[in-house]
Design a protein around this motif. Structure first.
Motif, mmCIF file in Angstrom:
data_model
loop_
_atom_site.group_PDB
_atom_site.id
_atom_site.type_symbol
_atom_site.label_atom_id
_atom_site.label_comp_id
_atom_site.label_asym_id
_atom_site.label_seq_id
_atom_site.Cartn_x
_atom_site.Cartn_y
_atom_site.Cartn_z
ATOM 1 N N GLU A 116 0.819 -1.219 0.000
ATOM 2 C CA GLU A 116 0.000 0.000 0.000
ATOM 3 C C GLU A 116 0.851 1.268 0.000
ATOM 4 O OE1 GLU A 116 -3.423 0.436 -0.073
ATOM 5 O OE2 GLU A 116 -3.468 -1.700 -0.548
ATOM 6 N N PHE A 117 2.172 1.106 0.017
ATOM 7 C CA PHE A 117 3.076 2.250 0.022
ATOM 8 C C PHE A 117 3.838 2.303 -1.296
ATOM 9 C CE2 PHE A 117 2.202 1.408 4.397
ATOM 10 C CZ PHE A 117 2.199 2.651 5.003
ATOM 11 N N SER A 118 3.963 3.494 -1.824
ATOM 12 C CA SER A 118 4.697 3.688 -3.069
ATOM 13 C C SER A 118 6.187 3.627 -2.784
ATOM 14 C CB SER A 118 4.346 5.047 -3.660
ATOM 15 O OG SER A 118 5.225 5.377 -4.695
ATOM 16 N N LYS A 119 6.945 3.209 -3.768
ATOM 17 C CA LYS A 119 8.392 3.195 -3.583
ATOM 18 C C LYS A 119 8.954 4.620 -3.595
ATOM 19 C CE LYS A 119 9.427 2.351 -8.453
ATOM 20 N NZ LYS A 119 10.078 1.464 -9.397
ATOM 21 N N TYR A 120 8.152 5.595 -4.050
ATOM 22 C CA TYR A 120 8.601 6.993 -4.099
ATOM 23 C C TYR A 120 8.210 7.775 -2.848
ATOM 24 C CZ TYR A 120 9.102 5.670 -8.945
ATOM 25 O OH TYR A 120 9.460 5.022 -10.090
ATOM 26 N N SER A 121 7.247 7.249 -2.105
ATOM 27 C CA SER A 121 6.790 7.924 -0.899
ATOM 28 C C SER A 121 7.138 7.022 0.291
ATOM 29 C CB SER A 121 5.279 8.143 -0.965
ATOM 30 O OG SER A 121 4.816 8.638 0.258
ATOM 31 N N TYR A 122 8.009 7.484 1.137
ATOM 32 C CA TYR A 122 8.551 6.620 2.178
ATOM 33 C C TYR A 122 7.622 6.438 3.364
ATOM 34 C CZ TYR A 122 12.646 7.529 -0.595
ATOM 35 O OH TYR A 122 13.518 7.639 -1.634
ATOM 36 N N ASN A 123 6.879 7.479 3.742
ATOM 37 C CA ASN A 123 6.129 7.417 4.993
ATOM 38 C C ASN A 123 4.620 7.417 4.839
ATOM 39 O OD1 ASN A 123 8.482 7.400 6.553
ATOM 40 N ND2 ASN A 123 8.680 9.613 6.303
ATOM 41 N N SER A 124 4.099 7.865 3.705
ATOM 42 C CA SER A 124 2.643 7.920 3.571
ATOM 43 C C SER A 124 2.151 6.895 2.552
ATOM 44 C CB SER A 124 2.189 9.330 3.184
ATOM 45 O OG SER A 124 2.900 9.792 2.086
ATOM 46 N N CYS A 125 0.951 6.389 2.793
ATOM 47 C CA CYS A 125 0.387 5.345 1.941
ATOM 48 C C CYS A 125 -0.060 5.935 0.596
ATOM 49 C CB CYS A 125 -0.776 4.654 2.644
ATOM 50 S SG CYS A 125 -2.205 5.719 2.932
ATOM 51 N N LYS A 126 -0.352 5.044 -0.348
ATOM 52 C CA LYS A 126 -0.734 5.477 -1.694
ATOM 53 C C LYS A 126 -2.002 6.319 -1.683
ATOM 54 C CE LYS A 126 1.336 1.609 -4.204
ATOM 55 N NZ LYS A 126 1.048 0.398 -4.992
ATOM 56 N N SER A 127 -2.991 5.944 -0.870
ATOM 57 C CA SER A 127 -4.250 6.708 -0.859
ATOM 58 C C SER A 127 -4.040 8.104 -0.278
ATOM 59 C CB SER A 127 -5.348 5.959 -0.097
ATOM 60 O OG SER A 127 -4.969 5.769 1.239
ATOM 61 N N CYS A 128 -3.204 8.246 0.729
ATOM 62 C CA CYS A 128 -2.914 9.576 1.280
ATOM 63 C C CYS A 128 -2.139 10.418 0.260
ATOM 64 C CB CYS A 128 -2.127 9.463 2.582
ATOM 65 S SG CYS A 128 -3.117 8.844 3.959
ATOM 66 N N GLU A 129 -1.199 9.796 -0.427
ATOM 67 C CA GLU A 129 -0.443 10.501 -1.470
ATOM 68 C C GLU A 129 -1.361 10.947 -2.601
ATOM 69 O OE1 GLU A 129 2.889 11.565 -1.939
ATOM 70 O OE2 GLU A 129 2.680 11.316 0.214
ATOM 71 N N ARG A 130 -2.310 10.080 -2.967
ATOM 72 C CA ARG A 130 -3.281 10.412 -4.017
ATOM 73 C C ARG A 130 -4.105 11.622 -3.601
ATOM 74 N NH1 ARG A 130 -4.270 5.409 -5.386
ATOM 75 N NH2 ARG A 130 -5.655 5.066 -3.640
ATOM 76 N N ASP A 131 -4.564 11.623 -2.344
ATOM 77 C CA ASP A 131 -5.343 12.754 -1.833
ATOM 78 C C ASP A 131 -4.513 14.032 -1.809
ATOM 79 O OD1 ASP A 131 -7.436 11.017 -1.495
ATOM 80 O OD2 ASP A 131 -7.135 10.767 0.668
ATOM 81 N N ARG A 132 -3.249 13.919 -1.391
ATOM 82 C CA ARG A 132 -2.370 15.076 -1.329
ATOM 83 C C ARG A 132 -2.148 15.666 -2.725
ATOM 84 N NH1 ARG A 132 2.958 16.399 -1.731
ATOM 85 N NH2 ARG A 132 3.614 14.317 -2.321
ATOM 86 N N HIS A 133 -1.937 14.792 -3.709
ATOM 87 C CA HIS A 133 -1.728 15.259 -5.085
ATOM 88 C C HIS A 133 -2.990 15.889 -5.666
ATOM 89 C CE1 HIS A 133 2.364 14.205 -6.214
ATOM 90 N NE2 HIS A 133 2.250 13.194 -5.367
ATOM 91 N N LYS A 134 -4.142 15.349 -5.284
ATOM 92 C CA LYS A 134 -5.408 15.905 -5.772
ATOM 93 C C LYS A 134 -5.569 17.344 -5.283
ATOM 94 C CE LYS A 134 -9.410 13.435 -6.342
ATOM 95 N NZ LYS A 134 -10.538 12.622 -5.859
ATOM 96 N N VAL A 135 -5.265 17.569 -4.020
ATOM 97 C CA VAL A 135 -5.344 18.924 -3.455
ATOM 98 C C VAL A 135 -4.333 19.837 -4.145
ATOM 99 C CG1 VAL A 135 -4.907 20.286 -1.363
ATOM 100 C CG2 VAL A 135 -6.232 18.174 -1.216
ATOM 101 N N TRP A 136 -3.123 19.327 -4.339
ATOM 102 C CA TRP A 136 -2.081 20.130 -4.994
ATOM 103 C C TRP A 136 -2.470 20.492 -6.426
ATOM 104 C CZ3 TRP A 136 1.143 18.681 -9.167
ATOM 105 C CH2 TRP A 136 2.139 19.612 -9.470
ATOM 106 N N ARG A 137 -2.971 19.495 -7.182
ATOM 107 C CA ARG A 137 -3.373 19.767 -8.571
ATOM 108 C C ARG A 137 -4.495 20.788 -8.625
ATOM 109 N NH1 ARG A 137 -2.795 14.129 -9.195
ATOM 110 N NH2 ARG A 137 -5.035 13.899 -9.018
ATOM 111 N N GLY A 138 -5.407 20.734 -7.661
ATOM 112 C CA GLY A 138 -6.519 21.685 -7.612
ATOM 113 C C GLY A 138 -6.071 23.102 -7.318
ATOM 114 N N SER A 139 -4.906 23.264 -6.694
ATOM 115 C CA SER A 139 -4.420 24.594 -6.339
ATOM 116 C C SER A 139 -3.626 25.256 -7.465
ATOM 117 C CB SER A 139 -3.540 24.520 -5.086
ATOM 118 O OG SER A 139 -2.325 23.858 -5.385
ATOM 119 N N LEU A 140 -3.350 24.527 -8.538
ATOM 120 C CA LEU A 140 -2.569 25.088 -9.638
ATOM 121 C C LEU A 140 -3.385 26.089 -10.450
ATOM 122 C CD1 LEU A 140 -0.806 21.902 -11.078
ATOM 123 C CD2 LEU A 140 0.202 23.672 -9.656
#
Length: 182
Positions: A17-41
């Motif tokens: 459930e963890f990406s090899k690029y994200s050391y501490n947060s799970c894939k679903s949390c990373e997905r949510d974080r990226h969604k918020v970031w993309r929305g702020s562009l």
């Protein structure tokens, strides 16, 4: 099975459930974080990001045969699964593409083309026939000034092009036909 605790949601999850690029947060949390970031562009930032991604993909497609094979295979697989959606998008895109093409080549809009077509009753301005090839009427324009003269079928448009839009050549052809065939 090995597990790990996500630093964002504090849930214990399997390592898969963890990406090899994200050391501490799970894939679903990373997905949510990226969604918020993309929305702020902003629109400009999004366009710049898309351009960068397109250029990177183009470079990688040229240099990495394995990536190229994977890219086209996955794209074709998605297209085959979603053919109805692909066709719907293509139908919606056609008028916009035609409008851009008409503006770029002749300086007229799709609306102006349709008005010309209506004025000519959807027939060629020269032979007064519908285009026998089944294609749309061609835009006839002066190659020097760029002014649109009307809509022609493919044969009449090619004929004018072969005579290089010179009335002297057309008159010579008419005289030739009259001498030969009365």
């Amino acid at each position: 099975m090995e597990t790990k605790v996500c630093s964002k949601c504090s849930e214990e999850k399997p390592l898969i459930e963890f990406s090899k690029y994200s050391y501490n947060s799970c894939k679903s949390c990373e997905r949510d974080r990226h969604k918020v970031w993309r929305g702020s562009l902003t629109v400009e930032q999004r366009a710049a990001r898309n351009t960068r991604q397109r250029e990177n993909r183009k470079t990688r497609l040229q240099s990495d045969p394995a990536f190229k094979e994977h890219f086209y295979a996955s794209r074709n697989e998605w297209r085959n699964k979603n053919m109805e959606r692909v066709q719907k998008c293509a139908r919606q895109r056609r008028p916009r593409q035609r409008d851009k093409e008409l503006r770029r080549l002749y300086g007229i809009t799709l609306e102006a083309y349709k008005q010309l077509q209506e004025q000519q009753n959807a027939v060629c301005a020269i032979c007064k026939q519908k285009c026998n090839t089944g294609r749309r009427l061609s835009v006839d324009h002066d190659h020097v000034t760029g002014i649109v003269r009307g809509l022609l079928c493919g044969n009449c448009n090619k004929g004018l092009g072969n005579f290089k839009d010179k009335s002297e050549l057309l008159e010579a052809a008419i005289n030739y036909l009259r001498k030969k065939y009365g």
